[in-house]
Motif scaffolding. Structure first.
Motif, PDB file in Angstrom:
ATOM      1  N   VAL A 195       0.829  -1.203   0.000  1.00 46.20           N
ATOM      2  CA  VAL A 195       0.000   0.000   0.000  1.00 46.20           C
ATOM      3  C   VAL A 195       0.868   1.260   0.000  1.00 46.20           C
ATOM      4  O   VAL A 195       0.524   2.255  -0.634  1.00 46.20           O
ATOM      5  N   LEU A 196       2.014   1.201   0.669  1.00 49.94           N
ATOM      6  CA  LEU A 196       2.931   2.339   0.593  1.00 49.94           C
ATOM      7  C   LEU A 196       3.377   2.567  -0.850  1.00 49.94           C
ATOM      8  O   LEU A 196       3.430   3.719  -1.323  1.00 49.94           O
ATOM      9  N   ALA A 197       3.680   1.505  -1.564  1.00 49.97           N
ATOM     10  CA  ALA A 197       4.064   1.634  -2.972  1.00 49.97           C
ATOM     11  C   ALA A 197       2.927   2.228  -3.791  1.00 49.97           C
ATOM     12  O   ALA A 197       3.161   3.022  -4.720  1.00 49.97           O
ATOM     13  N   GLU A 198       1.691   1.854  -3.467  1.00 51.12           N
ATOM     14  CA  GLU A 198       0.541   2.410  -4.177  1.00 51.12           C
ATOM     15  C   GLU A 198       0.388   3.898  -3.877  1.00 51.12           C
ATOM     16  O   GLU A 198       0.045   4.687  -4.769  1.00 51.12           O
ATOM     17  N   ALA A 199       0.646   4.294  -2.631  1.00 56.94           N
ATOM     18  CA  ALA A 199       0.598   5.715  -2.287  1.00 56.94           C
ATOM     19  C   ALA A 199       1.640   6.498  -3.086  1.00 56.94           C
ATOM     20  O   ALA A 199       1.358   7.585  -3.604  1.00 56.94           O
ATOM     21  N   VAL A 200       2.833   5.928  -3.203  1.00 54.40           N
ATOM     22  CA  VAL A 200       3.883   6.577  -3.999  1.00 54.40           C
ATOM     23  C   VAL A 200       3.435   6.678  -5.452  1.00 54.40           C
ATOM     24  O   VAL A 200       3.587   7.726  -6.101  1.00 54.40           O
ATOM     25  N   ARG A 201       2.858   5.613  -5.981  1.00 55.47           N
ATOM     26  CA  ARG A 201       2.422   5.604  -7.385  1.00 55.47           C
ATOM     27  C   ARG A 201       1.362   6.667  -7.637  1.00 55.47           C
ATOM     28  O   ARG A 201       1.366   7.335  -8.679  1.00 55.47           O
ATOM     29  N   ARG A 202       0.476   6.856  -6.664  1.00 58.17           N
ATOM     30  CA  ARG A 202      -0.611   7.827  -6.815  1.00 58.17           C
ATOM     31  C   ARG A 202      -0.200   9.251  -6.425  1.00 58.17           C
ATOM     32  O   ARG A 202      -0.977  10.182  -6.584  1.00 58.17           O
ATOM     33  N   GLY A 203       0.993   9.408  -5.880  1.00 67.50           N
ATOM     34  CA  GLY A 203       1.426  10.730  -5.451  1.00 67.50           C
ATOM     35  C   GLY A 203       0.735  11.202  -4.189  1.00 67.50           C
ATOM     36  O   GLY A 203       0.528  12.409  -4.000  1.00 67.50           O
ATOM     37  N   LEU A 204       0.392  10.273  -3.292  1.00 69.10           N
ATOM     38  CA  LEU A 204      -0.289  10.608  -2.049  1.00 69.10           C
ATOM     39  C   LEU A 204       0.691  10.597  -0.878  1.00 69.10           C
ATOM     40  O   LEU A 204       1.753   9.978  -0.936  1.00 69.10           O
ATOM     41  N   HIS A 205       0.289  11.272   0.202  1.00 73.82           N
ATOM     42  CA  HIS A 205       1.048  11.157   1.441  1.00 73.82           C
ATOM     43  C   HIS A 205       0.978   9.705   1.930  1.00 73.82           C
ATOM     44  O   HIS A 205       0.026   8.972   1.616  1.00 73.82           O
ATOM     45  N   THR A 206       1.955   9.323   2.745  1.00 75.48           N
ATOM     46  CA  THR A 206       1.918   7.985   3.336  1.00 75.48           C
ATOM     47  C   THR A 206       2.657   8.012   4.657  1.00 75.48           C
ATOM     48  O   THR A 206       3.126   9.067   5.114  1.00 75.48           O
ATOM     49  N   ARG A 207       2.746   6.856   5.306  1.00 75.33           N
ATOM     50  CA  ARG A 207       3.414   6.803   6.598  1.00 75.33           C
ATOM     51  C   ARG A 207       4.007   5.414   6.801  1.00 75.33           C
ATOM     52  O   ARG A 207       3.635   4.454   6.128  1.00 75.33           O
ATOM     53  N   VAL A 208       4.921   5.338   7.763  1.00 77.93           N
ATOM     54  CA  VAL A 208       5.518   4.052   8.126  1.00 77.93           C
ATOM     55  C   VAL A 208       6.062   4.162   9.536  1.00 77.93           C
ATOM     56  O   VAL A 208       6.358   5.256  10.025  1.00 77.93           O
ATOM     57  N   GLY A 209       6.177   3.029  10.191  1.00 79.34           N
ATOM     58  CA  GLY A 209       6.722   3.011  11.541  1.00 79.34           C
ATOM     59  C   GLY A 209       6.293   1.746  12.248  1.00 79.34           C
ATOM     60  O   GLY A 209       5.530   0.929  11.713  1.00 79.34           O
ATOM     61  N   LEU A 210       6.784   1.574  13.463  1.00 77.54           N
ATOM     62  CA  LEU A 210       6.493   0.358  14.213  1.00 77.54           C
ATOM     63  C   LEU A 210       5.020   0.214  14.560  1.00 77.54           C
ATOM     64  O   LEU A 210       4.571  -0.898  14.852  1.00 77.54           O
ATOM     65  N   GLU A 211       4.251   1.298  14.527  1.00 76.27           N
ATOM     66  CA  GLU A 211       2.804   1.149  14.709  1.00 76.27           C
ATOM     67  C   GLU A 211       2.216   0.276  13.619  1.00 76.27           C
ATOM     68  O   GLU A 211       1.326  -0.547  13.879  1.00 76.27           O
ATOM     69  N   ASP A 212       2.697   0.437  12.385  1.00 73.05           N
ATOM     70  CA  ASP A 212       2.094  -0.246  11.243  1.00 73.05           C
ATOM     71  C   ASP A 212       2.731  -1.593  10.921  1.00 73.05           C
ATOM     72  O   ASP A 212       2.033  -2.514  10.489  1.00 73.05           O
ATOM     73  N   THR A 213       4.032  -1.705  11.066  1.00 76.80           N
ATOM     74  CA  THR A 213       4.696  -2.945  10.675  1.00 76.80           C
ATOM     75  C   THR A 213       5.961  -3.156  11.487  1.00 76.80           C
ATOM     76  O   THR A 213       6.626  -2.192  11.895  1.00 76.80           O
ATOM     77  N   LEU A 214       6.298  -4.413  11.685  1.00 77.02           N
ATOM     78  CA  LEU A 214       7.535  -4.775  12.372  1.00 77.02           C
ATOM     79  C   LEU A 214       8.549  -5.360  11.396  1.00 77.02           C
ATOM     80  O   LEU A 214       9.601  -5.831  11.810  1.00 77.02           O
ATOM     81  N   GLN A 215       8.214  -5.309  10.093  1.00 76.23           N
ATOM     82  CA  GLN A 215       9.068  -5.937   9.087  1.00 76.23           C
ATOM     83  C   GLN A 215       9.491  -4.957   8.007  1.00 76.23           C
ATOM     84  O   GLN A 215       8.734  -4.054   7.635  1.00 76.23           O
ATOM     85  N   LEU A 216      10.672  -5.163   7.492  1.00 78.26           N
ATOM     86  CA  LEU A 216      11.171  -4.441   6.327  1.00 78.26           C
ATOM     87  C   LEU A 216      10.524  -5.030   5.071  1.00 78.26           C
ATOM     88  O   LEU A 216       9.894  -6.094   5.130  1.00 78.26           O
ATOM     89  N   PRO A 217      10.664  -4.371   3.925  1.00 77.42           N
ATOM     90  CA  PRO A 217      10.017  -4.880   2.703  1.00 77.42           C
ATOM     91  C   PRO A 217      10.394  -6.308   2.331  1.00 77.42           C
ATOM     92  O   PRO A 217       9.588  -7.023   1.717  1.00 77.42           O
ATOM     93  N   ASP A 218      11.585  -6.755   2.697  1.00 84.11           N
ATOM     94  CA  ASP A 218      11.994  -8.118   2.345  1.00 84.11           C
ATOM     95  C   ASP A 218      11.508  -9.159   3.354  1.00 84.11           C
ATOM     96  O   ASP A 218      11.827 -10.344   3.238  1.00 84.11           O
ATOM     97  N   GLY A 219      10.731  -8.706   4.355  1.00 81.96           N
ATOM     98  CA  GLY A 219      10.191  -9.631   5.333  1.00 81.96           C
ATOM     99  C   GLY A 219      11.055  -9.846   6.562  1.00 81.96           C
ATOM    100  O   GLY A 219      10.630 -10.522   7.501  1.00 81.96           O
ATOM    101  N   THR A 220      12.245  -9.286   6.582  1.00 83.54           N
ATOM    102  CA  THR A 220      13.107  -9.423   7.757  1.00 83.54           C
ATOM    103  C   THR A 220      12.658  -8.461   8.850  1.00 83.54           C
ATOM    104  O   THR A 220      12.042  -7.422   8.572  1.00 83.54           O
ATOM    105  N   PRO A 221      12.955  -8.774  10.107  1.00 79.31           N
ATOM    106  CA  PRO A 221      12.537  -7.897  11.203  1.00 79.31           C
ATOM    107  C   PRO A 221      13.184  -6.511  11.100  1.00 79.31           C
ATOM    108  O   PRO A 221      14.378  -6.399  10.804  1.00 79.31           O
ATOM    109  N   ALA A 222      12.387  -5.490  11.350  1.00 77.79           N
ATOM    110  CA  ALA A 222      12.917  -4.128  11.356  1.00 77.79           C
ATOM    111  C   ALA A 222      13.543  -3.843  12.711  1.00 77.79           C
ATOM    112  O   ALA A 222      12.910  -4.078  13.743  1.00 77.79           O
ATOM    113  N   PRO A 223      14.767  -3.343  12.750  1.00 76.96           N
ATOM    114  CA  PRO A 223      15.390  -3.077  14.048  1.00 76.96           C
ATOM    115  C   PRO A 223      14.765  -1.933  14.818  1.00 76.96           C
ATOM    116  O   PRO A 223      14.746  -1.942  16.045  1.00 76.96           O
ATOM    117  N   ASP A 224      14.232  -0.930  14.086  1.00 74.74           N
ATOM    118  CA  ASP A 224      13.673   0.234  14.769  1.00 74.74           C
ATOM    119  C   ASP A 224      12.925   1.110  13.762  1.00 74.74           C
ATOM    120  O   ASP A 224      12.856   0.791  12.560  1.00 74.74           O
TER     121      ASP A 224
END
Length: 238
Positions: A195-224
């Motif tokens: 969905v973040l990629a779709e926001a970029v494609r549409r030129g919309l604002h977006t967000r990211v952080g530990l509230e939304d996901t604990l994983q990086l795009p490749d599926g590995t755990p995000a450190p912070d």
């Protein structure tokens, strides 16, 4: 705009780097701002670690973040899970001594328009949280202006979340006045990065952080949180 959502309702049992205290929120906010985020969204916690709308709890988080990074817009949640009584949520907003720059109000929750009105009366930018097409319909009936519309995709499966995003975006009302509310599109869990990629494609604002996901795009755990911001920037978010 790329916004960092630093903690949400998560605890340390879900991720050891979730910031909870004002000092921890301030440190993460400053690090994310240094990377390029334009705003941060936080869920202030009381001494026991519970989300709270109490004036002293909200003030402590906002003051710490603004001291660490002056000028960085900071927003909070007014979700009904924090305070189930709509009248109490309105009273909390009216009692705030230190005001956030913006606050999200979930349109599907009981008393949402009254909470939005209390925020608007105090000069806080209202973010209308829209989780479903039905929530968009409820928001269309508001008499309170929202400065930002949050299209929040809750489905875990990326194809479903993307379909939900398209349906909600299509249902958004046209601006009644000369100023069109901005739109921020995001998801939670496994659908976050699609969905973040779709926001970029549409030129919309977006967000990211530990509230939304604990994983990086490749599926590995995000450190912070900063690691998630770096990944979002690499994916084209700005």
């Amino acid at each position: 705009m790329l916004k960092a959502c630093l903690n949400g309702g998560r605890g340390r049992d879900e991720h050891p780097a979730v910031p909870l205290t004002p000092a921890e929120l301030a440190a993460d906010a400053a690090r994310c701002a240094d990377l390029g985020v334009a705003a941060v969204h936080v869920h202030p916690r009381d001494a026991a670690g519970a989300e709270s709308l109490r004036p002293d709890v909200v003030a402590a988080a906002l003051t710490a973040i603004r001291a660490a990074r002056p000028g960085l817009p900071v927003g909070v949640s007014t979700g009904a899970w924090i305070e189930p009584d709509p009248a109490a949520r309105v009273a909390a907003v009216r009692a705030w001594r230190t005001l956030p720059d913006f606050a999200s109000v979930n349109a599907h929750e009981e008393g949402a328009e009254a909470v939005a009105a209390a925020l608007h009366e105090r000069g806080v930018l209202v973010e209308a949280g829209l989780w479903t097409v039905e929530a968009v319909a409820a928001y269309r009936a508001w008499r309170v202006p929202a400065g930002r519309q949050l299209i929040e995709c809750m489905a875990e499966e990326p194809p479903v979340a993307l379909a939900d995003a398209a349906a909600m975006l299509a249902a958004l009302p046209r601006a009644a006045g000369p100023i069109e509310p901005s739109v921020l599109l995001h998801a939670e869990g496994p659908a976050t990065w699609a969905v973040l990629a779709e926001a970029v494609r549409r030129g919309l604002h977006t967000r990211v952080g530990l509230e939304d996901t604990l994983q990086l795009p490749d599926g590995t755990p995000a450190p912070d949180n900063p690691a998630l911001v770096i990944a979002a920037l690499a994916a084209g978010a700005r």
